[in-house]
Design a protein around this motif. Structure first.
Motif, PDB file in Angstrom:
ATOM      1  N   PRO A 100       0.809  -1.229   0.000  1.00  0.00           N
ATOM      2  CA  PRO A 100       0.000   0.000   0.000  1.00  0.00           C
ATOM      3  C   PRO A 100       0.836   1.271   0.000  1.00  0.00           C
ATOM      4  O   PRO A 100       0.477   2.258  -0.649  1.00  0.00           O
ATOM      5  CB  PRO A 100      -0.830  -0.129   1.286  1.00  0.00           C
ATOM      6  CG  PRO A 100      -0.886  -1.591   1.562  1.00  0.00           C
ATOM      7  CD  PRO A 100       0.445  -2.118   1.125  1.00  0.00           C
ATOM      8  N   ALA A 101       1.953   1.249   0.729  1.00  0.00           N
ATOM      9  CA  ALA A 101       2.828   2.432   0.743  1.00  0.00           C
ATOM     10  C   ALA A 101       3.401   2.691  -0.644  1.00  0.00           C
ATOM     11  O   ALA A 101       3.402   3.834  -1.128  1.00  0.00           O
ATOM     12  CB  ALA A 101       3.941   2.240   1.765  1.00  0.00           C
ATOM     13  N   LEU A 102       3.878   1.637  -1.298  1.00  0.00           N
ATOM     14  CA  LEU A 102       4.462   1.822  -2.634  1.00  0.00           C
ATOM     15  C   LEU A 102       3.395   2.254  -3.633  1.00  0.00           C
ATOM     16  O   LEU A 102       3.664   3.051  -4.541  1.00  0.00           O
ATOM     17  CB  LEU A 102       5.141   0.535  -3.088  1.00  0.00           C
ATOM     18  CG  LEU A 102       6.420   0.172  -2.318  1.00  0.00           C
ATOM     19  CD1 LEU A 102       6.884  -1.228  -2.672  1.00  0.00           C
ATOM     20  CD2 LEU A 102       7.533   1.193  -2.605  1.00  0.00           C
ATOM     21  N   ALA A 103       2.177   1.751  -3.486  1.00  0.00           N
ATOM     22  CA  ALA A 103       1.098   2.165  -4.380  1.00  0.00           C
ATOM     23  C   ALA A 103       0.762   3.646  -4.182  1.00  0.00           C
ATOM     24  O   ALA A 103       0.511   4.373  -5.159  1.00  0.00           O
ATOM     25  CB  ALA A 103      -0.129   1.302  -4.149  1.00  0.00           C
ATOM     26  N   GLU A 104       0.765   4.117  -2.933  1.00  0.00           N
ATOM     27  CA  GLU A 104       0.503   5.533  -2.674  1.00  0.00           C
ATOM     28  C   GLU A 104       1.630   6.404  -3.224  1.00  0.00           C
ATOM     29  O   GLU A 104       1.390   7.474  -3.795  1.00  0.00           O
ATOM     30  CB  GLU A 104       0.335   5.758  -1.176  1.00  0.00           C
ATOM     31  CG  GLU A 104       0.254   7.213  -0.740  1.00  0.00           C
ATOM     32  CD  GLU A 104      -0.919   7.960  -1.345  1.00  0.00           C
ATOM     33  OE1 GLU A 104      -0.830   9.202  -1.468  1.00  0.00           O
ATOM     34  OE2 GLU A 104      -1.937   7.311  -1.692  1.00  0.00           O
ATOM     35  N   ILE A 105       2.869   5.948  -3.065  1.00  0.00           N
ATOM     36  CA  ILE A 105       4.002   6.667  -3.642  1.00  0.00           C
ATOM     37  C   ILE A 105       3.851   6.760  -5.150  1.00  0.00           C
ATOM     38  O   ILE A 105       4.029   7.832  -5.766  1.00  0.00           O
ATOM     39  CB  ILE A 105       5.317   5.963  -3.265  1.00  0.00           C
ATOM     40  CG1 ILE A 105       5.612   6.158  -1.780  1.00  0.00           C
ATOM     41  CG2 ILE A 105       6.478   6.467  -4.117  1.00  0.00           C
ATOM     42  CD1 ILE A 105       6.717   5.260  -1.248  1.00  0.00           C
ATOM     43  N   ALA A 106       3.502   5.643  -5.794  1.00  0.00           N
ATOM     44  CA  ALA A 106       3.331   5.630  -7.246  1.00  0.00           C
ATOM     45  C   ALA A 106       2.222   6.586  -7.676  1.00  0.00           C
ATOM     46  O   ALA A 106       2.335   7.267  -8.707  1.00  0.00           O
ATOM     47  CB  ALA A 106       3.028   4.211  -7.723  1.00  0.00           C
ATOM     48  N   ALA A 107       1.155   6.664  -6.888  1.00  0.00           N
ATOM     49  CA  ALA A 107       0.060   7.577  -7.229  1.00  0.00           C
ATOM     50  C   ALA A 107       0.523   9.024  -7.172  1.00  0.00           C
ATOM     51  O   ALA A 107       0.156   9.846  -8.035  1.00  0.00           O
ATOM     52  CB  ALA A 107      -1.114   7.351  -6.274  1.00  0.00           C
ATOM     53  N   GLN A 108       1.333   9.363  -6.175  1.00  0.00           N
ATOM     54  CA  GLN A 108       1.864  10.723  -6.093  1.00  0.00           C
ATOM     55  C   GLN A 108       2.743  11.047  -7.298  1.00  0.00           C
ATOM     56  O   GLN A 108       2.633  12.118  -7.906  1.00  0.00           O
ATOM     57  CB  GLN A 108       2.669  10.903  -4.806  1.00  0.00           C
ATOM     58  CG  GLN A 108       1.847  10.975  -3.535  1.00  0.00           C
ATOM     59  CD  GLN A 108       2.683  11.403  -2.336  1.00  0.00           C
ATOM     60  OE1 GLN A 108       3.793  11.934  -2.489  1.00  0.00           O
ATOM     61  NE2 GLN A 108       2.162  11.189  -1.136  1.00  0.00           N
ATOM     62  N   VAL A 109       3.609  10.108  -7.656  1.00  0.00           N
ATOM     63  CA  VAL A 109       4.519  10.347  -8.780  1.00  0.00           C
ATOM     64  C   VAL A 109       3.733  10.457 -10.081  1.00  0.00           C
ATOM     65  O   VAL A 109       3.990  11.338 -10.914  1.00  0.00           O
ATOM     66  CB  VAL A 109       5.572   9.234  -8.859  1.00  0.00           C
ATOM     67  CG1 VAL A 109       6.443   9.399 -10.101  1.00  0.00           C
ATOM     68  CG2 VAL A 109       6.445   9.232  -7.608  1.00  0.00           C
ATOM     69  N   ALA A 110       2.777   9.579 -10.282  1.00  0.00           N
ATOM     70  CA  ALA A 110       1.980   9.609 -11.516  1.00  0.00           C
ATOM     71  C   ALA A 110       1.209  10.915 -11.639  1.00  0.00           C
ATOM     72  O   ALA A 110       0.983  11.412 -12.754  1.00  0.00           O
ATOM     73  CB  ALA A 110       1.020   8.422 -11.536  1.00  0.00           C
ATOM     74  N   ALA A 111       0.813  11.492 -10.504  1.00  0.00           N
ATOM     75  CA  ALA A 111       0.072  12.753 -10.527  1.00  0.00           C
ATOM     76  C   ALA A 111       0.989  13.963 -10.652  1.00  0.00           C
ATOM     77  O   ALA A 111       0.502  15.104 -10.737  1.00  0.00           O
ATOM     78  CB  ALA A 111      -0.769  12.870  -9.254  1.00  0.00           C
ATOM     79  N   GLY A 112       2.296  13.736 -10.655  1.00  0.00           N
ATOM     80  CA  GLY A 112       3.240  14.839 -10.762  1.00  0.00           C
ATOM     81  C   GLY A 112       3.389  15.642  -9.496  1.00  0.00           C
ATOM     82  O   GLY A 112       3.889  16.772  -9.516  1.00  0.00           O
ATOM     83  N   ALA A 113       2.970  15.068  -8.364  1.00  0.00           N
ATOM     84  CA  ALA A 113       3.029  15.790  -7.097  1.00  0.00           C
ATOM     85  C   ALA A 113       4.422  15.708  -6.491  1.00  0.00           C
ATOM     86  O   ALA A 113       5.185  14.777  -6.751  1.00  0.00           O
ATOM     87  CB  ALA A 113       2.005  15.215  -6.121  1.00  0.00           C
ATOM     88  N   GLU A 114       4.753  16.698  -5.668  1.00  0.00           N
ATOM     89  CA  GLU A 114       5.982  16.637  -4.900  1.00  0.00           C
ATOM     90  C   GLU A 114       5.848  15.553  -3.827  1.00  0.00           C
ATOM     91  O   GLU A 114       4.742  15.278  -3.358  1.00  0.00           O
ATOM     92  CB  GLU A 114       6.257  17.989  -4.239  1.00  0.00           C
ATOM     93  CG  GLU A 114       6.711  19.068  -5.197  1.00  0.00           C
ATOM     94  CD  GLU A 114       8.029  18.703  -5.871  1.00  0.00           C
ATOM     95  OE1 GLU A 114       8.983  18.332  -5.153  1.00  0.00           O
ATOM     96  OE2 GLU A 114       8.096  18.790  -7.109  1.00  0.00           O
ATOM     97  N   PRO A 115       6.958  14.917  -3.439  1.00  0.00           N
ATOM     98  CA  PRO A 115       6.868  13.873  -2.423  1.00  0.00           C
ATOM     99  C   PRO A 115       6.194  14.383  -1.148  1.00  0.00           C
ATOM    100  O   PRO A 115       6.538  15.449  -0.632  1.00  0.00           O
ATOM    101  CB  PRO A 115       8.334  13.510  -2.162  1.00  0.00           C
ATOM    102  CG  PRO A 115       9.037  13.872  -3.432  1.00  0.00           C
ATOM    103  CD  PRO A 115       8.328  15.090  -3.943  1.00  0.00           C
ATOM    104  N   GLY A 116       5.201  13.626  -0.688  1.00  0.00           N
ATOM    105  CA  GLY A 116       4.511  13.973   0.551  1.00  0.00           C
ATOM    106  C   GLY A 116       4.489  12.781   1.472  1.00  0.00           C
ATOM    107  O   GLY A 116       4.722  11.642   1.038  1.00  0.00           O
ATOM    108  N   PRO A 117       4.218  12.988   2.757  1.00  0.00           N
ATOM    109  CA  PRO A 117       4.221  11.881   3.712  1.00  0.00           C
ATOM    110  C   PRO A 117       3.269  10.765   3.300  1.00  0.00           C
ATOM    111  O   PRO A 117       2.141  11.013   2.886  1.00  0.00           O
ATOM    112  CB  PRO A 117       3.770  12.554   5.018  1.00  0.00           C
ATOM    113  CG  PRO A 117       4.129  13.985   4.851  1.00  0.00           C
ATOM    114  CD  PRO A 117       3.928  14.284   3.390  1.00  0.00           C
ATOM    115  N   VAL A 118       3.740   9.554   3.420  1.00  0.00           N
ATOM    116  CA  VAL A 118       2.981   8.360   3.054  1.00  0.00           C
ATOM    117  C   VAL A 118       2.947   7.436   4.269  1.00  0.00           C
ATOM    118  O   VAL A 118       3.966   7.254   4.939  1.00  0.00           O
ATOM    119  CB  VAL A 118       3.638   7.644   1.851  1.00  0.00           C
ATOM    120  CG1 VAL A 118       2.990   6.294   1.594  1.00  0.00           C
ATOM    121  CG2 VAL A 118       3.567   8.520   0.608  1.00  0.00           C
TER     122      VAL A 118
END
Length: 446
Positions: free
Chosen positions: A123-141
């Motif tokens: 789940p953590a890696l999936a949330e990280i991937a969602a942030q990257v795919a959305a072009g967002a800056e890294p945020g707490p996961v």
């Protein structure tokens, strides 16, 4: 989005392919099948995966690279992070695995963006991937450390999958390459077989000072659901890839007797055509249960013996003693199940005599010892350099992360060739020179 999962190339001291099927295969399947990403796995455990391979991947990397960190490849993972930053500076980098957990302090000195600390990792890696795919800056996961503007922030508690995690994606793993690798262990009478591994449980209810599982995976053992799905998966793996055996990756297969009954009925060899092996505790084993397991295709059971004192008691409370071990060996032999006994070498205060007693007792019970070097994983967090971690591998030597009184040579020889090491132990160590037990186990205490 294409996600590259890379396990950096290294020379393994201790090759256990179970980790690769579970830690790479199950994570890759989740990111593809549940999170909807394209996934490529590059596993550096194979000799054909070189630094040229890593450079090629780095040159074409965009979006997210996920680095699988073991205790073997920590130094190489740090190098991979540097390569990625130099060759593909816009790529986001996430780390996960046992090495990432234990060495978080060292990895916070690198240019990674996330360090996943808590299982379930997916789940953590999936949330990280969602942030990257959305072009967002890294945020707490949840379950991670996140680097933002040079500062690391701990996210909220990680998300659990409650036993509902994916099975290894065989089409994403280099299974043909795995088949060419030599087995790390060989056992008497072992028939040629092609073996895969699946994660059957995560976490452990026990908290032993020499085991990393409760820290890395959680202090409660929870088991895979969907056993009919697992049975279908094993049948398909046999038909598509020729697998004839499966290693059930988990701490204590027999912790819940009803689960064992259910597994034997729904995932046994009569339904899958695949035999199976498990790890468990001696306390839940008895002749009726072993008979049921054998009838369902169990061919090997491994238990933790750790270390036996000269009077037959175990050094650790709750672990198997010499008398119970003899019974267990006889019960397994009666069902045609090979009994493997994990033995720790180099424990604090452990003498040569104690190690010899343990190995002799295991052999006399008709079981096969599997010695491993004791490592204090909690001290490992204090490592000052990635190169130091070489010494914290259970097939090398223990210093500086063990506190045993055995010499490094004794420790290494006992682990690499316990029978040769026993030949060096005699009367001066308190062991009779003619003590070479090879008798069959005594009759079972029914």
């Amino acid at each position: 989005m294409l996600i590259r999962i890379v396990s950096a190339p290294c020379v393994s001291a201790y090759l256990n392919l179970d980790h690769h099927f579970v830690e790479l295969g199950e994570v890759a399947a989740h990111l593809r099948d549940r999170a909807g990403h394209e996934v490529r796995v590059v596993d550096g455990v194979l000799p054909e995966v070189t630094w040229d391979t890593v450079v090629e991947e780095a040159l074409h990397a965009t979006g997210l690279v996920v680095l699988h960190v073991t205790l073997d490849n920590t130094l190489e993972t740090a190098r991979t992070i540097r390569l990625l930053r130099q060759l593909s500076p816009g790529t986001r980098i996430a780390l996960y695995g046992r090495g990432a957990y234990h060495l978080r302090r060292l990895f916070q000195r690198t240019d990674a963006d996330w360090i996943v600390l808590e299982q379930d990792w997916e789940p953590a890696l999936a949330e990280i991937a969602a942030q990257v795919a959305a072009g967002a800056e890294p945020g707490p996961v949840p379950g991670t450390l996140t680097r933002t503007a040079g500062t690391w922030t701990r996210g909220p508690a990680g998300v659990r999958l409650a036993g509902d995690w994916e099975l290894p994606a065989l089409d994403l793993l280099p299974v043909a390459g795995y088949a060419r690798l030599p087995a790390d262990e060989s056992y008497p009478g072992r028939e040629p077989e092609r073996e895969l591994a699946v994660g059957l449980s995560r976490g452990c209810d026990s908290y032993c000072g020499y085991c990393p599982i409760p820290d890395v995976m959680g202090r409660h053992e929870y088991f895979r659901t969907g056993l009919d799905t697992l049975a279908g998966y094993l049948r398909a793996a046999r038909e598509s890839h020729g697998y004839t055996a499966v290693s059930l990756f988990g701490a204590n297969f027999t912790a819940h007797r009803d689960y064992v009954h259910d597994f034997c009925a729904r995932v046994g060899t009569p339904r899958t055509g695949v035999t199976w092996k498990c790890v468990t505790s001696h306390a839940e084993l008895d002749p009726p249960l072993l008979g049921e397991m054998a009838a369902a295709g169990c061919t090997r059971v491994a238990v933790g013996v750790e270390s036996l004192l000269p009077d037959g008691r175990n050094r650790f409370s709750g672990r198997v003693g010499a008398e119970r071990l003899a019974d267990l060996g006889a019960w397994c032999a009666a069902e045609g199940i090979l009994l493997i006994c994990f033995v720790m070498v180099g424990l604090p205060g452990q003498t040569r005599h104690e190690v010899a007693v343990t190995l002799d007792t295991v052999r006399a019970a008709g079981a096969v010892p599997r010695p491993m070097t004791y490592v204090d994983y909690r001290r490992l967090a204090a490592a000052e350099d990635f190169a130091d971690v070489f010494w914290a591998n259970r097939k090398t030597v223990s210093e500086p992360f063990g506190r045993g009184i055995l010499s490094m040579r004794d420790t290494a020889l006992a682990v690499h060739s316990w029978e040769r090491w026993l030949d060096t132990v005699g009367p001066a160590d308190g062991r009779p020179s003619d003590e070479r037990p090879s008798a069959a186990p005594r009759r079972p205490a029914l």
